[in-house]
Design a protein around this motif. Structure first.
Motif, PDB file in Angstrom:
ATOM      1  N   ALA A 232       0.850  -1.192   0.000  1.00  0.00           N
ATOM      2  CA  ALA A 232       0.000   0.000   0.000  1.00  0.00           C
ATOM      3  C   ALA A 232       0.882   1.237   0.000  1.00  0.00           C
ATOM      4  CB  ALA A 232      -0.915   0.010   1.214  1.00  0.00           C
ATOM      5  N   THR A 233       0.562   2.189  -0.855  1.00  0.00           N
ATOM      6  CA  THR A 233       1.269   3.469  -0.894  1.00  0.00           C
ATOM      7  C   THR A 233       0.337   4.572  -0.417  1.00  0.00           C
ATOM      8  OG1 THR A 233       2.755   2.810  -2.679  1.00  0.00           O
ATOM      9  CG2 THR A 233       2.431   5.169  -2.352  1.00  0.00           C
ATOM     10  N   LEU A 234       0.776   5.323   0.589  1.00  0.00           N
ATOM     11  CA  LEU A 234      -0.012   6.428   1.132  1.00  0.00           C
ATOM     12  C   LEU A 234       0.501   7.743   0.555  1.00  0.00           C
ATOM     13  CD1 LEU A 234      -0.386   4.055   3.195  1.00  0.00           C
ATOM     14  CD2 LEU A 234      -0.678   5.808   4.948  1.00  0.00           C
ATOM     15  N   ASP A 235      -0.403   8.532   0.013  1.00  0.00           N
ATOM     16  CA  ASP A 235      -0.073   9.831  -0.574  1.00  0.00           C
ATOM     17  C   ASP A 235      -0.841  10.912   0.184  1.00  0.00           C
ATOM     18  OD1 ASP A 235       0.257  12.121  -2.062  1.00  0.00           O
ATOM     19  OD2 ASP A 235       0.012  11.127  -3.995  1.00  0.00           O
ATOM     20  N   PRO A 236      -0.204  11.575   1.166  1.00  0.00           N
ATOM     21  CA  PRO A 236      -0.932  12.561   1.967  1.00  0.00           C
ATOM     22  C   PRO A 236      -1.365  13.787   1.180  1.00  0.00           C
ATOM     23  CG  PRO A 236       1.399  12.532   2.549  1.00  0.00           C
ATOM     24  CD  PRO A 236       1.173  11.370   1.648  1.00  0.00           C
ATOM     25  N   ALA A 237      -0.624  14.148   0.145  1.00  0.00           N
ATOM     26  CA  ALA A 237      -1.004  15.322  -0.644  1.00  0.00           C
ATOM     27  C   ALA A 237      -2.359  15.103  -1.320  1.00  0.00           C
ATOM     28  CB  ALA A 237       0.066  15.621  -1.689  1.00  0.00           C
ATOM     29  N   GLN A 238      -2.613  13.882  -1.753  1.00  0.00           N
ATOM     30  CA  GLN A 238      -3.870  13.558  -2.414  1.00  0.00           C
ATOM     31  C   GLN A 238      -4.883  12.913  -1.474  1.00  0.00           C
ATOM     32  OE1 GLN A 238      -4.428  14.486  -5.584  1.00  0.00           O
ATOM     33  NE2 GLN A 238      -2.359  15.380  -5.574  1.00  0.00           N
ATOM     34  N   GLN A 239      -4.437  12.605  -0.244  1.00  0.00           N
ATOM     35  CA  GLN A 239      -5.278  11.884   0.723  1.00  0.00           C
ATOM     36  C   GLN A 239      -5.831  10.605   0.091  1.00  0.00           C
ATOM     37  OE1 GLN A 239      -6.164  13.497   4.332  1.00  0.00           O
ATOM     38  NE2 GLN A 239      -4.074  13.538   3.532  1.00  0.00           N
ATOM     39  N   GLN A 240      -4.897   9.840  -0.498  1.00  0.00           N
ATOM     40  CA  GLN A 240      -5.254   8.606  -1.181  1.00  0.00           C
ATOM     41  C   GLN A 240      -4.317   7.470  -0.781  1.00  0.00           C
ATOM     42  OE1 GLN A 240      -5.089   9.648  -5.363  1.00  0.00           O
ATOM     43  NE2 GLN A 240      -7.272  10.165  -5.417  1.00  0.00           N
ATOM     44  N   LEU A 241      -4.843   6.265  -0.884  1.00  0.00           N
ATOM     45  CA  LEU A 241      -4.058   5.045  -0.681  1.00  0.00           C
ATOM     46  C   LEU A 241      -4.205   4.182  -1.923  1.00  0.00           C
ATOM     47  CD1 LEU A 241      -3.837   2.735   2.398  1.00  0.00           C
ATOM     48  CD2 LEU A 241      -4.600   1.778   0.220  1.00  0.00           C
ATOM     49  N   THR A 242      -3.070   3.724  -2.453  1.00  0.00           N
ATOM     50  CA  THR A 242      -3.070   2.834  -3.612  1.00  0.00           C
ATOM     51  C   THR A 242      -2.602   1.458  -3.164  1.00  0.00           C
ATOM     52  OG1 THR A 242      -2.608   4.695  -5.087  1.00  0.00           O
ATOM     53  CG2 THR A 242      -2.196   2.483  -5.942  1.00  0.00           C
ATOM     54  N   PHE A 243      -3.345   0.420  -3.540  1.00  0.00           N
ATOM     55  CA  PHE A 243      -3.092  -0.917  -2.997  1.00  0.00           C
ATOM     56  C   PHE A 243      -3.087  -1.986  -4.078  1.00  0.00           C
ATOM     57  CE2 PHE A 243      -4.843  -4.979  -1.519  1.00  0.00           C
ATOM     58  CZ  PHE A 243      -3.889  -5.318  -0.563  1.00  0.00           C
ATOM     59  N   ALA A 244      -2.252  -2.989  -3.862  1.00  0.00           N
ATOM     60  CA  ALA A 244      -2.291  -4.214  -4.659  1.00  0.00           C
ATOM     61  C   ALA A 244      -1.853  -5.361  -3.754  1.00  0.00           C
ATOM     62  CB  ALA A 244      -1.380  -4.114  -5.880  1.00  0.00           C
ATOM     63  N   GLY A 245      -2.496  -6.505  -3.903  1.00  0.00           N
ATOM     64  CA  GLY A 245      -2.149  -7.650  -3.071  1.00  0.00           C
ATOM     65  C   GLY A 245      -2.327  -8.957  -3.804  1.00  0.00           C
ATOM     66  N   ILE A 246      -1.462  -9.909  -3.479  1.00  0.00           N
ATOM     67  CA  ILE A 246      -1.522 -11.253  -4.050  1.00  0.00           C
ATOM     68  C   ILE A 246      -1.413 -12.261  -2.910  1.00  0.00           C
ATOM     69  CG2 ILE A 246      -0.363 -12.972  -5.510  1.00  0.00           C
ATOM     70  CD1 ILE A 246      -1.676 -10.842  -7.158  1.00  0.00           C
ATOM     71  N   GLY A 247      -2.348 -13.198  -2.858  1.00  0.00           N
ATOM     72  CA  GLY A 247      -2.261 -14.267  -1.882  1.00  0.00           C
ATOM     73  C   GLY A 247      -3.030 -13.968  -0.607  1.00  0.00           C
ATOM     74  N   ASN A 248      -2.818 -14.836   0.370  1.00  0.00           N
ATOM     75  CA  ASN A 248      -3.618 -14.817   1.599  1.00  0.00           C
ATOM     76  C   ASN A 248      -3.039 -13.860   2.634  1.00  0.00           C
ATOM     77  OD1 ASN A 248      -5.689 -15.513   3.292  1.00  0.00           O
ATOM     78  ND2 ASN A 248      -4.775 -17.446   3.957  1.00  0.00           N
ATOM     79  N   VAL A 249      -3.131 -12.581   2.325  1.00  0.00           N
ATOM     80  CA  VAL A 249      -2.779 -11.521   3.261  1.00  0.00           C
ATOM     81  C   VAL A 249      -3.959 -10.559   3.315  1.00  0.00           C
ATOM     82  CG1 VAL A 249      -0.263 -11.595   3.111  1.00  0.00           C
ATOM     83  CG2 VAL A 249      -1.564 -10.384   1.362  1.00  0.00           C
ATOM     84  N   SER A 250      -4.116  -9.867   4.432  1.00  0.00           N
ATOM     85  CA  SER A 250      -5.257  -8.959   4.554  1.00  0.00           C
ATOM     86  C   SER A 250      -4.792  -7.519   4.623  1.00  0.00           C
ATOM     87  CB  SER A 250      -6.090  -9.298   5.803  1.00  0.00           C
ATOM     88  OG  SER A 250      -5.390  -8.963   6.980  1.00  0.00           O
TER      89      SER A 250
END
Length: 342
Positions: A232-250
């Motif tokens: 997950a990448t947090l961008d405070p300037a945009q107040q956004q979170l970008t996410f990608a995940g593979i497999g059994n993680v939450s």
């Protein structure tokens, strides 16, 4: 890389159930202080913090765990201490912080002493629900300004293993922060090797987005048994979170009292992975981004922990580990707080 901190930095878990464990914890802390080249005064402060924290576990809960770890925050090194128990909690925390007050019939110097000695201190101890104490001591004097990104994590190997097949990392680059949690297939040394390869990829390309990072990890992990991966990448300037995940993680975002689950796709990074999907979500200031391995159940809800979301991220991670570990696998939790936009 000075802007990367991870669970692979030196750390020690110590089980606390006997008076002799207090000395063992103190010695483990001193080894870390030596590695960090703390001076005699700071090393002495750390020894007292650990002694008081471990002693409090014995007095009030009978048993628990203590984690001491070297942590890097934006190039500033420190040692962090987490004392975790499942005891009675603290009914009146402000009173308990007062020197001379104890519910165990002792001098009552523990919490007050730790708060004075530590550069940063926090505690979560609702009555009847155990205690988690956090203390941070910088290598030298505290930085004049603390970094905007607050994060903290825990990584506990399966009982009987010396290495964890889980690993987490936090990378700071160009006003953004990237969180990674890797869960190597299985557990033990080979799982740890896979997780470490993922973290090494992040250290080499900290500015890359989650989709590109997972694609690069897929290549880097081919010689290993592979891993599940959440980024997950947090961008405070945009107040956004970008996410990608593979497999059994939450992964989830907790904001305004509500939890939003972030979807990971099936696969094993390094072996069997289809197209990676990267999604962007609103993530307001103060929201929590929480990543966890499958050693943690998914049934937790911060609603059941009044006030926990306002505590230090390391405390949040420790509470979730304590109360929701499955007990049959490595277990890891990583928590970060979205800062306000500049």
């Amino acid at each position: 890389m000075e802007n990367l901190s991870s669970s692979l930095d030196p750390a020690a878990w110590i089980s606390i159930s006997h008076a002799s464990d207090v000395g063992a914890a103190r010695r483990s802390g001193q080894l870390l202080a030596t590695q960090l080249e703390m001076d005699e005064t700071r090393s002495g402060q750390l020894a007292l913090i650990i002694t008081e924290a471990a002693t409090n576990i014995l007095k009030h809960a009978g048993e628990g765990r203590l984690l001491a770890s070297i942590v890097n925050h934006a190039g500033q090194a420190c040692i962090e201490v987490l004392a975790i128990d499942d005891g009675p909690g603290i009914g009146n925390l402000p009173q308990a912080m007062t020197d001379g007050v104890s519910s165990a019939g002792t001098a009552g110097t523990g919490l007050g002493a730790i708060r004075r000695l530590a550069d940063q201190f926090d505690v979560y101890a609702p009555s009847g629900k155990g205690t988690v104490l956090f203390a941070r001591l910088w290598r030298t004097a505290p930085p004049a300004k603390l970094e905007e990104f607050a994060s903290g994590g825990v990584c506990l190997p399966l009982a009987g293993e010396t290495e964890s097949g889980d690993a987490w990392a936090v990378a700071r680059q160009a006003g953004r922060v990237t969180l990674m949690l890797a869960d190597g297939l299985g557990h033990g040394a080979q799982a740890a090797k896979a997780a470490a390869a993922a973290l090494e990829t992040l250290s080499l390309m900290p500015a890359a987005g989650p989709q590109r990072l997972i694609a690069s990890c897929h290549e880097a992990l081919r010689p290993t048994r592979g891993a599940a991966l959440a980024i997950a990448t947090l961008d405070p300037a945009q107040q956004q979170l970008t996410f990608a995940g593979i497999g059994n993680v939450s992964a989830s975002v907790y904001a305004d009292g509500a939890r939003r689950h972030l979807m990971s796709h099936n696969g094993i990074v390094g072996h069997n992975m289809r197209t990676v999907q990267e999604l962007t979500f609103a993530c307001p200031a103060g929201a929590l981004a929480i990543l966890a391995s499958d050693g943690i159940t998914t049934q937790w809800d911060l609603v059941n922990y009044p006030g926990l979301e306002a505590r230090a991220p390391a405390i949040i991670a420790a509470v979730l580990l304590r109360d929701h570990s499955r007990g049959r696998d490595d277990a890891s939790v990583l928590v970060a707080v979205m800062p306000g936009s500049a």
